[in-house]
Design a protein around this motif. Structure first.
Motif, PDB file in Angstrom:
ATOM      1  N   ARG A   1      67.276  46.702  43.218  1.00 30.15           N
ATOM      2  CA  ARG A   1      66.583  46.305  41.992  1.00 30.15           C
ATOM      3  C   ARG A   1      65.681  47.442  41.511  1.00 30.15           C
ATOM      4  O   ARG A   1      65.648  47.773  40.323  1.00 30.15           O
ATOM      5  CB  ARG A   1      65.786  45.029  42.243  1.00 30.15           C
ATOM      6  N   GLN A   2      64.948  48.043  42.432  1.00 29.31           N
ATOM      7  CA  GLN A   2      64.065  49.152  42.076  1.00 29.31           C
ATOM      8  C   GLN A   2      64.865  50.343  41.558  1.00 29.31           C
ATOM      9  O   GLN A   2      64.462  51.004  40.591  1.00 29.31           O
ATOM     10  CB  GLN A   2      63.233  49.572  43.290  1.00 29.31           C
TER      11      GLN A   2
ATOM     12  N   ARG B   1      64.410  52.099  37.863  1.00 29.40           N
ATOM     13  CA  ARG B   1      64.069  53.510  37.650  1.00 29.40           C
ATOM     14  C   ARG B   1      65.161  54.238  36.888  1.00 29.40           C
ATOM     15  O   ARG B   1      64.897  55.089  36.058  1.00 29.40           O
ATOM     16  CB  ARG B   1      63.864  54.248  38.979  1.00 29.40           C
ATOM     17  N   LEU B   2      66.416  53.880  37.203  1.00 28.79           N
ATOM     18  CA  LEU B   2      67.530  54.554  36.550  1.00 28.79           C
ATOM     19  C   LEU B   2      67.524  54.297  35.045  1.00 28.79           C
ATOM     20  O   LEU B   2      67.779  55.210  34.257  1.00 28.79           O
ATOM     21  CB  LEU B   2      68.862  54.132  37.164  1.00 28.79           C
ATOM     22  N   SER B   3      67.215  53.089  34.628  1.00 25.20           N
ATOM     23  CA  SER B   3      67.174  52.819  33.185  1.00 25.20           C
ATOM     24  C   SER B   3      66.073  53.638  32.524  1.00 25.20           C
ATOM     25  O   SER B   3      66.266  54.166  31.417  1.00 25.20           O
ATOM     26  CB  SER B   3      67.013  51.331  32.904  1.00 25.20           C
TER      27      SER B   3
ATOM     28  N   LEU C   1      63.166  62.884  39.563  1.00 19.77           N
ATOM     29  CA  LEU C   1      63.899  63.295  38.359  1.00 19.77           C
ATOM     30  C   LEU C   1      63.170  62.860  37.100  1.00 19.77           C
ATOM     31  O   LEU C   1      63.133  63.613  36.111  1.00 19.77           O
ATOM     32  CB  LEU C   1      65.323  62.730  38.381  1.00 19.77           C
ATOM     33  N   LEU C   2      62.607  61.654  37.119  1.00 17.13           N
ATOM     34  CA  LEU C   2      61.826  61.187  35.969  1.00 17.13           C
ATOM     35  C   LEU C   2      60.679  62.149  35.671  1.00 17.13           C
ATOM     36  O   LEU C   2      60.461  62.535  34.516  1.00 17.13           O
ATOM     37  CB  LEU C   2      61.265  59.796  36.238  1.00 17.13           C
TER      38      LEU C   2
ATOM     39  N   VAL D   1      65.298  55.687  45.519  1.00 15.47           N
ATOM     40  CA  VAL D   1      64.347  55.362  44.449  1.00 15.47           C
ATOM     41  C   VAL D   1      63.403  56.542  44.227  1.00 15.47           C
ATOM     42  O   VAL D   1      63.141  56.935  43.079  1.00 15.47           O
ATOM     43  CB  VAL D   1      63.559  54.074  44.788  1.00 15.47           C
ATOM     44  N   GLU D   2      62.926  57.144  45.290  1.00 15.61           N
ATOM     45  CA  GLU D   2      62.025  58.300  45.181  1.00 15.61           C
ATOM     46  C   GLU D   2      62.707  59.481  44.503  1.00 15.61           C
ATOM     47  O   GLU D   2      62.069  60.221  43.744  1.00 15.61           O
ATOM     48  CB  GLU D   2      61.508  58.692  46.559  1.00 15.61           C
TER      49      GLU D   2
END
Length: 184
Positions: A149-150, A154-156, A95-96, A89-90
């Motif tokens: 779920r997290q 984040r991927l979306s 990347l975001l 997730v991190e």
């Protein structure tokens, strides 16, 4: 993790059930199998996105995400098993931040359009949201870890940002929703 398949047509699913990674069987229309299928579909759409022209570092990052999604499917396939962690997730958060920093601030809604690569990233985003909904639904009836779920949440978000990046890479820009446009 479960055994690798050496034979594809096993005929064990002809009665409407399928095997999970722990050896148990479940209905093919169970919430768990639905979740696995949504993640698989997302991974396939990412494979299609990877057919498009894009920067090499972005390509490498998307291939890593494909591997993560395969692991996520494995986690969903084995009740109680964990493969997706906080570190996954991190990495998406990093990347975001990286890609969002290259973009102008949004002042309007954008349409899922532009270049073919950007449009395919939007398709991936919508499939990712569907996978997220399926995982949330699974978590209401079965115990699953929070990181899957997290991760898809984040991927979306990342896929939305990458659609904007890919439009710019193709020489275009965001396709803005025109709320004052004539209708009818």
């Amino acid at each position: 993790m479960g055994n690798r398949l050496s034979k594809i047509a096993t005929r064990t699913g002809d009665g409407g059930t399928t095997g999970l990674g722990d050896g148990s069987r479940t209905d093919k229309d169970s919430v768990r199998i639905h979740s696995i299928g949504e993640v698989d579909e997302l991974n396939s759409h990412l494979g299609l996105l990877l057919c498009e022209d894009m920067p090499a570092d972005l390509r490498d990052e998307l291939v890593t995400i494909q591997h993560d999604l395969f692991d996520l499917g494995g986690e969903l396939c084995i009740p109680g098993y964990q493969m997706i962690t906080e570190a996954h997730v991190e990495r998406l958060d990093t990347l975001l931040a990286k890609y969002n920093a290259t973009l102008p601030a949004l002042t309007e809604f954008i349409l899922p359009a532009g270049s073919r690569g950007a449009s395919q990233a939007h398709v991936c985003r919508t499939v990712c949201r569907r996978a997220e909904r399926a995982i949330v639904t699974l978590g209401k009836t079965e115990t699953i870890h929070e990181h899957p779920r997290q991760y898809v949440n984040r991927l979306s978000d990342l896929l939305f940002v990458l659609s904007r990046v890919l439009n710019r890479y193709a020489g275009g820009s965001d396709v803005l929703w025109q709320h004052e446009r004539k209708r009818g």
